[in-house]
Scaffold this active site. Sequence first.
Site, short mmCIF file in Angstrom:
data_model
loop_
_atom_site.label_atom_id
_atom_site.label_comp_id
_atom_site.label_asym_id
_atom_site.label_seq_id
_atom_site.Cartn_x
_atom_site.Cartn_y
_atom_site.Cartn_z
N HIS A 77 -82.07 -8.17 -7.13
CA HIS A 77 -80.92 -7.23 -7.56
C HIS A 77 -79.56 -7.10 -6.95
O HIS A 77 -78.57 -6.89 -7.33
CB HIS A 77 -81.05 -5.98 -8.65
CG HIS A 77 -82.19 -6.07 -9.84
ND1 HIS A 77 -81.17 -6.81 -11.29
CD2 HIS A 77 -83.23 -6.21 -10.61
CE1 HIS A 77 -81.64 -7.26 -11.92
NE2 HIS A 77 -83.58 -6.34 -12.03
N CYS A 117 -87.42 -8.70 -16.80
CA CYS A 117 -86.41 -7.92 -15.92
C CYS A 117 -85.90 -7.22 -17.39
O CYS A 117 -85.84 -8.11 -18.52
CB CYS A 117 -85.34 -8.48 -15.72
SG CYS A 117 -84.01 -8.34 -15.10
N HIS A 129 -87.83 -7.85 -6.59
CA HIS A 129 -87.33 -8.50 -7.63
C HIS A 129 -86.14 -7.79 -7.31
O HIS A 129 -85.49 -7.96 -7.65
CB HIS A 129 -87.94 -8.24 -8.81
CG HIS A 129 -87.23 -7.84 -10.02
ND1 HIS A 129 -88.30 -9.13 -11.11
CD2 HIS A 129 -86.52 -7.57 -10.67
CE1 HIS A 129 -87.15 -8.85 -12.59
NE2 HIS A 129 -86.41 -7.92 -12.04
N GLU A 130 -85.93 -6.20 -6.46
CA GLU A 130 -85.40 -4.91 -7.13
C GLU A 130 -84.39 -5.42 -6.04
O GLU A 130 -83.26 -4.82 -6.11
CB GLU A 130 -85.66 -3.52 -6.37
CG GLU A 130 -86.94 -3.25 -7.68
CD GLU A 130 -85.37 -3.39 -9.35
OE1 GLU A 130 -84.87 -2.91 -9.52
OE2 GLU A 130 -86.22 -4.12 -10.05
NI NI Z 1 -84.71 -6.97 -13.06
#
Ligand code: NI
Length: 164
Positions: free
Chosen positions: A142, A96, A138-139
């Site tokens: 966030h 990341c 993954h996003e």
């Molecule tokens: Ni990331």
Amino acid sequence: MAPLPIRLYPDPLLKKVAQEVAQWDSSLQCLINDMIETLYHSPGVALAAPQVGHSICLTAIDVSRSPRAGENHGLIILINPRIIQWEGEHRFREGCLSVPEFLTNSVRAEKVRVKALNRNGIPQEFHCEGLEAIAVQHEIDHFEGKLILDHVRSPRDLFRRKER
Ligand code: NI
């Protein structure tokens, strides 16, 4: 347009739950352009708005430059994304931009179908697999204030990254 500074762990903004985008104005378009530029100046394949200081559900993804990319859509802008279908499971080593010193193992779906709005507020749907599917998951993490470090279950899931 200008590349934006990327916030690094443990910046508290990275741990916040992001707000849905509700207004399609020129400042949003400007932010999207800056995020695209920031992404292409970085070694990463995706960038979420909280990483550049905006706690909203907006991400720019382009895995096409990665040697690990399979089939993909090139640059996609996802706003308020929701995964509506998951398929398969695999363990994946990911990094990341906000946690530059480490890589971690995480368990992710192999394929996802994601629904989102594009930069003009038009609904769209993508079927993503491989690295692109990982990036989508993954996003969305966030936006929930989750980082790759939150996937670490044991010290064996955490790796120090070599200089890049
Ligand atoms: Ni990331």
